[in-house]
Write an enzyme that holds these catalytic residues in place. Structure first.
Site, mmCIF file in Angstrom:
data_model
loop_
_atom_site.group_PDB
_atom_site.id
_atom_site.type_symbol
_atom_site.label_atom_id
_atom_site.label_comp_id
_atom_site.label_asym_id
_atom_site.label_seq_id
_atom_site.Cartn_x
_atom_site.Cartn_y
_atom_site.Cartn_z
ATOM 1 N N HIS A 78 0.820 -1.216 0.000
ATOM 2 C CA HIS A 78 0.000 0.000 0.000
ATOM 3 C C HIS A 78 0.852 1.264 0.000
ATOM 4 O O HIS A 78 0.559 2.217 -0.725
ATOM 5 C CB HIS A 78 -0.954 0.008 1.192
ATOM 6 N N HIS A 260 -9.005 -1.684 -5.572
ATOM 7 C CA HIS A 260 -8.009 -2.038 -4.551
ATOM 8 C C HIS A 260 -6.987 -3.035 -5.109
ATOM 9 O O HIS A 260 -5.795 -2.922 -4.808
ATOM 10 C CB HIS A 260 -8.646 -2.612 -3.294
ATOM 11 N N ASP A 264 -2.953 -2.575 -5.222
ATOM 12 C CA ASP A 264 -1.948 -3.579 -4.883
ATOM 13 C C ASP A 264 -0.970 -3.824 -6.036
ATOM 14 O O ASP A 264 0.246 -3.930 -5.826
ATOM 15 C CB ASP A 264 -2.624 -4.911 -4.540
ATOM 16 N N HIS A 287 -0.704 -11.060 -5.054
ATOM 17 C CA HIS A 287 0.669 -10.685 -4.720
ATOM 18 C C HIS A 287 1.716 -11.629 -5.312
ATOM 19 O O HIS A 287 2.790 -11.185 -5.719
ATOM 20 C CB HIS A 287 0.836 -10.610 -3.204
#
Length: 303
Positions: A78, A260, A264, A287
């Site tokens: 973030h 969001h 990321d 991720h």
């Protein structure tokens, strides 16, 4: 020619780590040209550092962790996204614990603080990352794809699909000509209700609460389950709204979940070491595939 930028002053934030639940103080500091983004653990002997580069990624379970020797920093995505969205090339980030504070689950607090002063322009040209050929990472098991195609300007296009009747298929787009602070920064992390007790039972999201996450209720849930989660998060009187979300917070955008995930992705791809000149497309990203893409970019630009 674009010049490098750093922060005009230092900024302090206090909160708790999403996964560790531990209190943490974080200080963003200006840095000289060509520093890049560096994390420093001021609570450890010798104040060890780790650079925000993909080769230092050590864990991607629900967030991105960087490690170099004794210096371990959890949930870096973030703050990296915020600095990238605001065009910050160089900064040193000091922490007195292992995990970056989750705050409200977005990048909004960072962006609002830094934007009050704006960036400080430095006296050296920004070195853009320009690829010789396309980088594509595919995970056939999950259906995840991240593709980075050489281009004259940066752009992101992302799609999420969790096979969810509540979330549906969502898309999001961003390029530097758009206002990151308004369009991407306020978009909060999210979790499915049925994941909550599992995550807590597996020593994750110790710092999670219904004030820093969107909670999606995909399957039928009894009042006893709602009450149990309310006790866990000290939030009584939880209920499910007409769209299938817990009523703890209101969505900032209909596609806030996709935005969001884009937040990321911007943060994770900053681990390639700078600002890309590329067209980035992503489907079902997370991720692991994000950081694997950053690693592949690092490998290509080494040669």
């Amino acid at each position: 020619m674009q010049l490098q930028q750093t922060l005009r002053k230092s900024y302090k934030f206090k909160g708790k780590g999403l996964h560790t639940g531990q209190p943490v103080s974080m200080k963003l500091n200006p840095a000289p040209v060509d520093t890049g983004i560096v994390f420093k653990r001021v609570d450890l002997p010798g104040e060890p550092e780790v650079k925000a580069l993909a080769e230092f990624v050590s864990n991607t379970s629900r967030s991105t962790t960087l490690s170099d020797g004794d210096c371990v920093v959890i949930t870096v995505e973030h703050i990296l996204s915020a600095l990238t969205g605001l065009g910050i090339d160089n900064a040193i980030i000091e922490l007195d614990n292992a995990e970056v504070p989750i705050l409200d689950g977005s990048a909004r607090n960072y962006v609002e603080a830094i934007s009050q002063d704006g960036p400080k322009v430095q006296d050296r040209a920004r070195r853009f990352i320009e690829l010789k050929e396309e980088v594509e990472i595919i995970n056939e098991k999950t259906g995840s794809v991240v593709r980075v195609t050489p281009a004259s300007k940066l752009s992101y296009d992302l799609q999420i699909d969790f096979d969810s009747k509540v979330v549906g298929v969502q898309t999001a787009h961003w390029c530097p000509q758009q206002d990151y602070a308004r369009e991407i920064a306020p978009c909060r992390t999210f979790v499915f209700f049925h994941e909550l007790e599992y995550l807590l039972g597996n020593n994750l999201i110790k710092g999670g609460d219904v004030d820093n996450a969107i909670v999606i209720v995909e399957n039928p849930v009894g009042q006893d389950q709602l009450d149990r989660v309310g006790v866990l998060f000290n939030k009584p009187k939880l209920r499910i709204d007409e769209k299938g979300y817990l009523n703890n917070i209101r969505l900032n955008f209909p596609n806030e979940c996709a935005r969001h995930k884009l937040l990321d992705l911007i943060g994770d791809l900053r681990l390639c070491g700078g600002f890309l000149k590329a067209r980035i497309t992503a489907v079902r990203s997370g991720h692991t595939i994000n950081t694997n893409t950053a690693k592949a970019i690092r490998e290509q630009i080494k040669h």
